[in-house]
Design an enzyme around this catalytic site. Structure first.
Site, PDB file in Angstrom:
ATOM      1  N   HIS A 203      35.917  32.632 -30.443  1.00 36.74           N
ATOM      2  CA  HIS A 203      34.521  32.908 -30.777  1.00 36.74           C
ATOM      3  C   HIS A 203      33.613  31.812 -30.246  1.00 36.74           C
ATOM      4  O   HIS A 203      32.501  31.631 -30.729  1.00 36.74           O
ATOM      5  CB  HIS A 203      34.386  33.063 -32.294  1.00 36.74           C
ATOM      6  CG  HIS A 203      35.228  34.191 -32.808  1.00 36.74           C
ATOM      7  ND1 HIS A 203      34.749  35.477 -32.945  1.00 36.74           N
ATOM      8  CD2 HIS A 203      36.542  34.237 -33.147  1.00 36.74           C
ATOM      9  CE1 HIS A 203      35.734  36.259 -33.382  1.00 36.74           C
ATOM     10  NE2 HIS A 203      36.828  35.530 -33.503  1.00 36.74           N
TER      11      HIS A 203
ATOM     12  N   LYS B  88      37.561  -1.395 -19.478  1.00 36.28           N
ATOM     13  CA  LYS B  88      37.995  -2.433 -20.427  1.00 36.28           C
ATOM     14  C   LYS B  88      37.470  -3.792 -19.958  1.00 36.28           C
ATOM     15  O   LYS B  88      36.948  -4.581 -20.748  1.00 36.28           O
ATOM     16  CB  LYS B  88      39.531  -2.492 -20.502  1.00 36.28           C
ATOM     17  CG  LYS B  88      40.174  -1.381 -21.328  1.00 36.28           C
ATOM     18  CD  LYS B  88      41.663  -1.665 -21.550  1.00 36.28           C
ATOM     19  CE  LYS B  88      42.348  -0.617 -22.397  1.00 36.28           C
ATOM     20  NZ  LYS B  88      43.738  -0.894 -22.750  1.00 36.28           N
TER      21      LYS B  88
ATOM     22  N   GLU C 100      44.618  11.083 -18.116  1.00 35.44           N
ATOM     23  CA  GLU C 100      44.784   9.682 -17.732  1.00 35.44           C
ATOM     24  C   GLU C 100      45.920   9.512 -16.728  1.00 35.44           C
ATOM     25  O   GLU C 100      45.894   8.614 -15.891  1.00 35.44           O
ATOM     26  CB  GLU C 100      45.063   8.850 -18.994  1.00 35.44           C
ATOM     27  CG  GLU C 100      44.370   7.505 -18.982  1.00 35.44           C
ATOM     28  CD  GLU C 100      44.379   6.815 -20.326  1.00 35.44           C
ATOM     29  OE1 GLU C 100      43.347   6.877 -21.007  1.00 35.44           O
ATOM     30  OE2 GLU C 100      45.395   6.220 -20.712  1.00 35.44           O
TER      31      GLU C 100
HETATM   32  O1  PA5 Z   1      47.853   5.549 -22.295  1.00 35.53           O
HETATM   33  C1  PA5 Z   1      47.381   4.426 -22.223  1.00 35.53           C
HETATM   34  O2  PA5 Z   1      47.947   3.509 -21.611  1.00 35.53           O
HETATM   35  C2  PA5 Z   1      46.073   4.078 -22.904  1.00 35.53           C
HETATM   36  O3  PA5 Z   1      45.455   5.189 -23.450  1.00 35.53           O
HETATM   37  C3  PA5 Z   1      46.310   3.078 -24.014  1.00 35.53           C
HETATM   38  O4  PA5 Z   1      47.180   3.622 -24.951  1.00 35.53           O
HETATM   39  C4  PA5 Z   1      45.004   2.681 -24.703  1.00 35.53           C
HETATM   40  O5  PA5 Z   1      44.103   2.192 -23.747  1.00 35.53           O
HETATM   41  C5  PA5 Z   1      45.265   1.618 -25.756  1.00 35.53           C
HETATM   42  O6  PA5 Z   1      45.921   0.535 -25.171  1.00 35.53           O
HETATM   43  P1  PA5 Z   1      46.722  -0.497 -26.012  1.00 35.53           P
HETATM   44  O7  PA5 Z   1      47.828   0.211 -26.710  1.00 35.53           O
HETATM   45  O8  PA5 Z   1      47.213  -1.487 -25.025  1.00 35.53           O
HETATM   46  O9  PA5 Z   1      45.773  -1.111 -26.997  1.00 35.53           O
END
Ligand code: PA5
Length: 470
Positions: A327, A441, A298
């Site tokens: 394996h 989202k 990410e």
């Molecule tokens: O790293 C990130 O920003 C995302 O993976 C968020 O943690 C994830 O989308 C969840 O978001 P939130 O904590 O706002 O619900």
């Protein structure tokens, strides 16, 4: 600070460096040749840190001060509940899960309460599969459960949906006391969750504004779950602080662990290694690989650079577990496309040992293991895999943890977070946003009928009209 003073992580990058056995490795000069760029990266990161953009590092010391409040709350709640359930996703779920698995008993939930220190069982509901959700509800008594809703944005559909279901259930089952069963970890000022928290009076912990989800493990996001399940959060933070200081203080790619790993990742990426395999040789670190995969994917999978040019960068993280995946996946790593860098994570001293019995009656081909231990076998297999990769001209490196304890896990988290930040600099991208995720989202809001997203809904429905299926 003398970084040798206490037990610390070691990086072994022999498998990346050119030798007679590994002629395709890098020359040390290639790593050293990145020093100017790394120095610029360091200057840029330190100034971002000063301006509040790298709070995962900057706020560590202040977390240490806040931790007393978290521990007091955790200690007060732990004896009252049989279950502690995290409702969250992505960065709001993977960290708590990874730490728990690394540091608590592998079968923690199955242990009798006394062996868990009379602390609650631990569940992380990080998906919205209705079957799993209902099956969790079947397993737990809401009267005896504390739910920790974690959402930085306070807007994530998955977490909000879970929250609404649980709130409804608790209202029905626990009546006026329902709010005692909910603790919320969210932003101080923003998001749709916050007004509900304030109105309904839930216990609340704050995720600092400058710390994004995947960098937030060492905030109340992870610290509360850890404290409630008996993990030594002081030691987690101590280890993290040590690594943080080591990285901020050291100059030079061969002495700064984050620079070293980022430099290796960058050179590999330039040489066509599109895949970064994270392969711990300890079952406790299995979900750490999930946490790492999110952090790497990410943060670094980006379409544009900082100047807005389209570049489509990012190594694909792959999760593996030694020895199990020897394996399953290692055949591909040794003989498949040469597009991977493998990071082994090993533990020098396991907290348990298990001797393999000697039986002289057995055929010699099995007998040879008698009197050795499972950890010897595990490490032998790891070394043998390393060797097989080297023979095949495949690059690999190793992160060695002295033991699997809170102090060393704190170090590992900070190392990987800083490495990711450095890699973002080397790729000239913003490692701290996730526009690709936001798109999904928003699409979800649209399809589920959220106000203001009508035209997006129309677009998605139009796009979906032509289908090919069999
Ligand atoms: O790293 C990130 O920003 C995302 O993976 C968020 O943690 C994830 O989308 C969840 O978001 P939130 O904590 O706002 O619900």
């Amino acid at each position: 600070m003398d970084y040798q003073e206490r037990s610390r992580i070691t990086l072994d990058y022999t498998g990346m460096i050119s030798s007679s056995q590994n002629p395709q490795g890098f020359l040390l000069e290639e790593l050293l040749g990145l020093q100017n760029v790394l120095d610029q990266a360091q200057t840029s990161l330190m100034s971002q840190r000063d301006s509040g953009k790298l709070d995962f590092s900057k706020l560590l010391a202040s977390m240490k001060d806040q931790v007393a409040e978290i521990i007091d709350y955790a200690n007060a709640m732990a004896p009252k509940y049989d279950n502690f359930v995290v409702l969250g996703i992505g960065g709001s779920a993977l960290g708590p899960l990874a730490i728990h698995q690394a540091l608590n008993h592998y079968y923690y939930n199955e242990l009798p309460p006394a062996k868990r220190g009379h602390r609650p069982r631990f569940y992380v509901m990080d998906n919205i599969d209705p079957v799993r959700f209902n099956e969790l509800l079947e397993m737990i008594d809401p009267h005896k459960t504390l739910f920790n809703v974690i959402s930085k944005s306070g807007n994530t559909s998955e977490t909000m949906a879970q929250f609404l279901i649980i709130r409804d259930t608790l209202r029905r089952v626990c009546g006026d006391h329902y709010s005692e069963h909910i603790v919320v970890t969210t932003d101080k000022e923003k998001g749709n969750l916050l007004p509900i928290v304030l109105k309904e009076g839930y216990q609340r912990f704050v995720i600092p504004a400058g710390i994004g989800g995947r960098f937030s493990e060492l905030t109340p996001v992870g610290l509360l779950a850890a404290a409630i399940c008996g993990i030594d959060v002081h030691q987690l933070l101590e280890g993290a602080l040590m690594m943080d200081q080591w990285i901020r203080d050291s100059k030079g790619v061969l002495s700064n662990p984050a620079q070293l790993r980022a430099a290796i990742a960058h050179l590999s990426w330039q040489k066509g290694k599109n895949i970064s395999v994270f392969m711990p040789y300890a079952d406790g670190l299995k979900t750490m690989a999930d946490w790492y995969a999110q952090l790497w994917a990410e943060s670094l999978g980006k379409r544009i650079d900082r100047q807005g040019r389209v570049i489509h960068v990012g190594q694909t993280p792959v999760k593996a577990l030694g020895v199990t995946d020897q394996h399953s996946q290692v055949q591909l790593y040794v003989e498949g496309p040469d597009d991977k860098v493998i990071t082994f994570v090993t533990v020098e001293k396991f907290k348990e040992t298990q001797e393999i019995p000697i039986d002289l009656e057995l055929p010699e081909d099995i007998q040879f293991m008698g009197g050795r231990t499972l950890e010897e076998l595990l490490l032998a297999e790891q070394k043998a895999t390393e060797y097989a990769l080297t023979l095949a001209g495949r690059q690999h490196q190793k992160i060695i943890l002295p033991t699997l304890d809170a102090y060393n896990i704190g170090q590992l988290l900070l190392l990987l977070e800083w490495e990711t930040a450095y890699m973002g600099e080397l790729l000239n991208i913003n490692a701290f946003d996730q526009p690709g995720v936001e798109e999904g989202k928003n699409g979800t809001y649209a399809l589920m009928g959220r106000k203001g997203y009508e035209s997006r809904k129309h677009e998605i429905e139009e796009y979906g009209k032509t289908r090919y299926s069999l």
